[in-house]
Scaffold this motif. Structure first.
Motif, PDB file in Angstrom:
ATOM      1  N   MET A   1     -20.242  18.731 -32.537  1.00  0.00           N
ATOM      2  CA  MET A   1     -19.982  18.633 -33.723  1.00  0.00           C
ATOM      3  C   MET A   1     -21.379  19.454 -34.601  1.00  0.00           C
ATOM      4  SD  MET A   1     -17.808  17.696 -36.328  1.00  0.00           S
ATOM      5  CE  MET A   1     -17.066  15.932 -35.523  1.00  0.00           C
ATOM      6  N   ILE A   2     -20.973  20.529 -35.343  1.00  0.00           N
ATOM      7  CA  ILE A   2     -22.171  21.099 -36.135  1.00  0.00           C
ATOM      8  C   ILE A   2     -22.753  20.451 -37.122  1.00  0.00           C
ATOM      9  CG2 ILE A   2     -22.914  23.437 -37.131  1.00  0.00           C
ATOM     10  CD1 ILE A   2     -20.604  24.660 -35.774  1.00  0.00           C
ATOM     11  N   VAL A   3     -22.036  19.934 -37.951  1.00  0.00           N
ATOM     12  CA  VAL A   3     -22.583  19.082 -38.975  1.00  0.00           C
ATOM     13  C   VAL A   3     -21.764  17.899 -38.985  1.00  0.00           C
ATOM     14  CG1 VAL A   3     -22.828  18.987 -41.597  1.00  0.00           C
ATOM     15  CG2 VAL A   3     -23.080  21.068 -40.645  1.00  0.00           C
ATOM     16  N   LYS A   4     -21.983  16.612 -39.436  1.00  0.00           N
ATOM     17  CA  LYS A   4     -21.370  15.578 -39.472  1.00  0.00           C
ATOM     18  C   LYS A   4     -22.220  14.585 -40.555  1.00  0.00           C
ATOM     19  CE  LYS A   4     -18.819  12.250 -37.072  1.00  0.00           C
ATOM     20  NZ  LYS A   4     -19.175  10.701 -36.911  1.00  0.00           N
ATOM     21  N   VAL A   5     -21.737  14.305 -41.709  1.00  0.00           N
ATOM     22  CA  VAL A   5     -22.040  13.460 -42.631  1.00  0.00           C
ATOM     23  C   VAL A   5     -21.180  12.301 -43.070  1.00  0.00           C
ATOM     24  CG1 VAL A   5     -22.664  13.388 -45.191  1.00  0.00           C
ATOM     25  CG2 VAL A   5     -23.091  15.293 -43.912  1.00  0.00           C
ATOM     26  N   ASP A   6     -21.603  11.180 -42.751  1.00  0.00           N
ATOM     27  CA  ASP A   6     -20.521  10.092 -42.505  1.00  0.00           C
ATOM     28  C   ASP A   6     -20.854   8.953 -43.432  1.00  0.00           C
ATOM     29  OD1 ASP A   6     -18.590   8.393 -41.665  1.00  0.00           O
ATOM     30  OD2 ASP A   6     -19.915   7.884 -39.553  1.00  0.00           O
ATOM     31  N   GLY A   7     -20.237   8.812 -44.384  1.00  0.00           N
ATOM     32  CA  GLY A   7     -20.433   7.639 -45.383  1.00  0.00           C
ATOM     33  C   GLY A   7     -21.622   7.612 -46.097  1.00  0.00           C
ATOM     34  N   LEU A   8     -22.481   8.872 -46.448  1.00  0.00           N
ATOM     35  CA  LEU A   8     -23.510   8.753 -46.943  1.00  0.00           C
ATOM     36  C   LEU A   8     -23.522   8.369 -48.472  1.00  0.00           C
ATOM     37  CD1 LEU A   8     -26.515  10.095 -46.626  1.00  0.00           C
ATOM     38  CD2 LEU A   8     -25.830  12.149 -47.552  1.00  0.00           C
ATOM     39  N   LYS A   9     -24.509   7.422 -48.526  1.00  0.00           N
ATOM     40  CA  LYS A   9     -24.619   6.993 -50.052  1.00  0.00           C
ATOM     41  C   LYS A   9     -26.302   6.849 -50.388  1.00  0.00           C
ATOM     42  CE  LYS A   9     -21.157   3.765 -49.784  1.00  0.00           C
ATOM     43  NZ  LYS A   9     -20.490   2.212 -50.262  1.00  0.00           N
ATOM     44  N   LYS A  10     -26.675   7.360 -51.665  1.00  0.00           N
ATOM     45  CA  LYS A  10     -27.898   7.286 -52.081  1.00  0.00           C
ATOM     46  C   LYS A  10     -28.104   7.053 -53.606  1.00  0.00           C
ATOM     47  CE  LYS A  10     -31.881   9.200 -52.869  1.00  0.00           C
ATOM     48  NZ  LYS A  10     -32.943   8.480 -52.521  1.00  0.00           N
ATOM     49  N   LYS A  11     -28.897   6.154 -53.610  1.00  0.00           N
ATOM     50  CA  LYS A  11     -29.104   5.649 -55.351  1.00  0.00           C
ATOM     51  C   LYS A  11     -30.560   5.993 -55.857  1.00  0.00           C
ATOM     52  CE  LYS A  11     -30.072   0.886 -54.062  1.00  0.00           C
ATOM     53  NZ  LYS A  11     -29.569  -0.503 -54.061  1.00  0.00           N
ATOM     54  N   TYR A  12     -30.536   6.314 -56.917  1.00  0.00           N
ATOM     55  CA  TYR A  12     -31.858   6.513 -57.658  1.00  0.00           C
ATOM     56  C   TYR A  12     -31.967   5.335 -58.437  1.00  0.00           C
ATOM     57  CZ  TYR A  12     -32.175  11.389 -56.356  1.00  0.00           C
ATOM     58  OH  TYR A  12     -32.286  12.869 -55.885  1.00  0.00           O
ATOM     59  N   LEU A  44     -27.319  15.646 -52.311  1.00  0.00           N
ATOM     60  CA  LEU A  44     -26.723  15.772 -51.017  1.00  0.00           C
ATOM     61  C   LEU A  44     -27.575  16.598 -49.934  1.00  0.00           C
ATOM     62  CD1 LEU A  44     -24.357  14.863 -49.036  1.00  0.00           C
ATOM     63  CD2 LEU A  44     -23.012  16.805 -50.105  1.00  0.00           C
ATOM     64  N   MET A  45     -27.955  17.795 -50.298  1.00  0.00           N
ATOM     65  CA  MET A  45     -28.511  18.716 -49.486  1.00  0.00           C
ATOM     66  C   MET A  45     -29.800  18.242 -49.159  1.00  0.00           C
ATOM     67  SD  MET A  45     -27.523  22.793 -50.613  1.00  0.00           S
ATOM     68  CE  MET A  45     -26.002  23.295 -50.207  1.00  0.00           C
ATOM     69  N   ASN A  46     -30.616  17.412 -50.095  1.00  0.00           N
ATOM     70  CA  ASN A  46     -31.923  17.065 -49.681  1.00  0.00           C
ATOM     71  C   ASN A  46     -31.608  15.702 -48.798  1.00  0.00           C
ATOM     72  OD1 ASN A  46     -33.288  18.858 -51.319  1.00  0.00           O
ATOM     73  ND2 ASN A  46     -33.566  17.415 -53.146  1.00  0.00           N
ATOM     74  N   CYS A  47     -30.640  15.243 -48.829  1.00  0.00           N
ATOM     75  CA  CYS A  47     -30.677  13.993 -47.999  1.00  0.00           C
ATOM     76  C   CYS A  47     -30.367  14.434 -46.598  1.00  0.00           C
ATOM     77  CB  CYS A  47     -29.525  12.933 -48.506  1.00  0.00           C
ATOM     78  SG  CYS A  47     -29.911  12.044 -49.841  1.00  0.00           S
ATOM     79  N   THR A  53     -34.908  10.195 -48.519  1.00  0.00           N
ATOM     80  CA  THR A  53     -34.116   9.191 -47.518  1.00  0.00           C
ATOM     81  C   THR A  53     -32.944   8.951 -48.350  1.00  0.00           C
ATOM     82  OG1 THR A  53     -35.352   7.568 -48.868  1.00  0.00           O
ATOM     83  CG2 THR A  53     -36.384   8.104 -46.846  1.00  0.00           C
ATOM     84  N   TYR A  54     -31.937   8.144 -47.805  1.00  0.00           N
ATOM     85  CA  TYR A  54     -30.710   7.587 -48.325  1.00  0.00           C
ATOM     86  C   TYR A  54     -30.338   6.219 -47.828  1.00  0.00           C
ATOM     87  CZ  TYR A  54     -29.173   9.764 -43.829  1.00  0.00           C
ATOM     88  OH  TYR A  54     -29.168   9.891 -42.423  1.00  0.00           O
ATOM     89  N   ASP A  55     -29.526   5.608 -48.407  1.00  0.00           N
ATOM     90  CA  ASP A  55     -29.461   4.379 -48.452  1.00  0.00           C
ATOM     91  C   ASP A  55     -28.373   3.797 -47.403  1.00  0.00           C
ATOM     92  OD1 ASP A  55     -31.119   3.196 -50.846  1.00  0.00           O
ATOM     93  OD2 ASP A  55     -29.983   4.978 -51.656  1.00  0.00           O
ATOM     94  N   GLN A  56     -27.442   4.363 -47.171  1.00  0.00           N
ATOM     95  CA  GLN A  56     -26.388   4.079 -46.214  1.00  0.00           C
ATOM     96  C   GLN A  56     -25.632   5.520 -45.785  1.00  0.00           C
ATOM     97  OE1 GLN A  56     -23.094   1.810 -47.351  1.00  0.00           O
ATOM     98  NE2 GLN A  56     -24.473   0.439 -48.481  1.00  0.00           N
ATOM     99  N   GLY A  57     -25.002   5.212 -44.280  1.00  0.00           N
ATOM    100  CA  GLY A  57     -24.463   6.340 -43.760  1.00  0.00           C
ATOM    101  C   GLY A  57     -25.158   7.155 -42.962  1.00  0.00           C
TER     102      GLY A  57
END
Ligand code: ADP
Length: 259
Positions: A1-12, A44-47, A53-57
């Protein structure tokens, strides 16, 4: 897989700005992230590139997990706010990158030729037009021949000729096997670049991409338009349909309408 983003969550603080993003890319291609300002494209790109950093995924690029490495190998990212130094030449900028990344100096001429900036390679950046600056920024992120290239709003503000140049170079890169992820707040900018479009709204992706509805160059048939309406309305994406054929985004929450 070249890119896999799975359930990514981020909060400020307490605000969720990414609410569970899933993206999968298996073949080299150009992917567009399209959404209004504030929808979460930059976050999203920064994460994805470990700048935030991100919170989940989970994020995996070229089989490497975020947690495994701080800097992804063979991945380049052109940030929206990237700084150039006016008193330095384009050559100086590229030489710096070669020095840091251990690339041979021959790459400088090579990449300058590729993006069509040989004539101003030795000129100071302070006199560059926006199009010239964008060429230099592009050269800076492709000089290392990345396999994945993320670009935040690379087409915004470019004059038509520079935008065409940029598109052509991105299409060439894809032909050579680079996966390019481009963000934009304007669907028109993405025209002719890809039909793999992820629509982002308030930190969530539209469930289905428009891909299945779009024919060549994103012009929709009237039948397809009816289907697309349902999906877009369900996701409450602000957009406007004009000429009964083409879909574009507006900055404000516009009611779905045909003109
Ligand atoms: P886009 O790139 O689509 O314009 P952003 O990723 O820049 O969207 O922003 C997504 C949301 O996150 C917006 O509501 C923005 O105000 C918020 N945001 C972005 N950066 C920060 C930050 N450093 N602190 C708090 N909120 C932020």
């Amino acid at each position: 897989m070249i890119v896999k983003v799975d359930g990514l969550k981020k909060k400020y603080k307490k605000d969720w700005v990414l609410k569970g993003i899933d993206i999968e890319v298996e073949e080299p291609q150009i992917i567009a992230l399209v959404g209004p300002n504030g929808s979460g494209k930059t976050t999203l790109m920064n994460c994805m590139t470990n700048l935030l950093t991100y919170d989940q995924g989970e994020v995996e690029l070229l089989g490497q997990k975020n947690s495994d490495t701080k800097i992804f190998k063979d991945v380049s990212y052109l940030q929206d706010n990237r700084i150039l130094y006016g008193t330095l030449t384009a050559y100086d900028h590229l030489k710096f990158i070669c020095d840091v990344q251990g690339l041979p100096k021959s790459k400088i001429e090579e990449v300058a030729k590729r993006v069509g900036m040989e004539s101003y390679l030795k000129k100071r950046v302070q006199n560059f037009s926006l199009g010239m600056k964008q060429h230099l920024l592009l050269a800076m992120v492709i000089i290392n021949d990345p396999k994945v290239l993320l670009m935040d709003e690379p087409l915004t503000g470019l004059d038509p000729t520079s935008a065409i140049d940029m598109r052509n170079i991105l299409l060439e890169l894809r032909e050579e096997g680079t996966t390019v992820i481009v963000s934009s707040h304007n669907l028109d900018e993405i025209d002719r670049l890809t039909n793999k479009i992820y629509f982002l709204k308030d930190g969530a992706l539209l469930k289905e991409s428009l891909e299945q509805f779009a024919t060549k160059e994103y012009y929709l048939t009237v039948d397809d338009l009816e289907k697309a309406k349902g999906v877009l309305e369900e996701a409450a994406v602000p957009f406007l349909i004009y000429n009964q054929e083409q879909v574009t985004f507006e900055e404000t929450d516009v009611e779905l309408q045909t003109v």
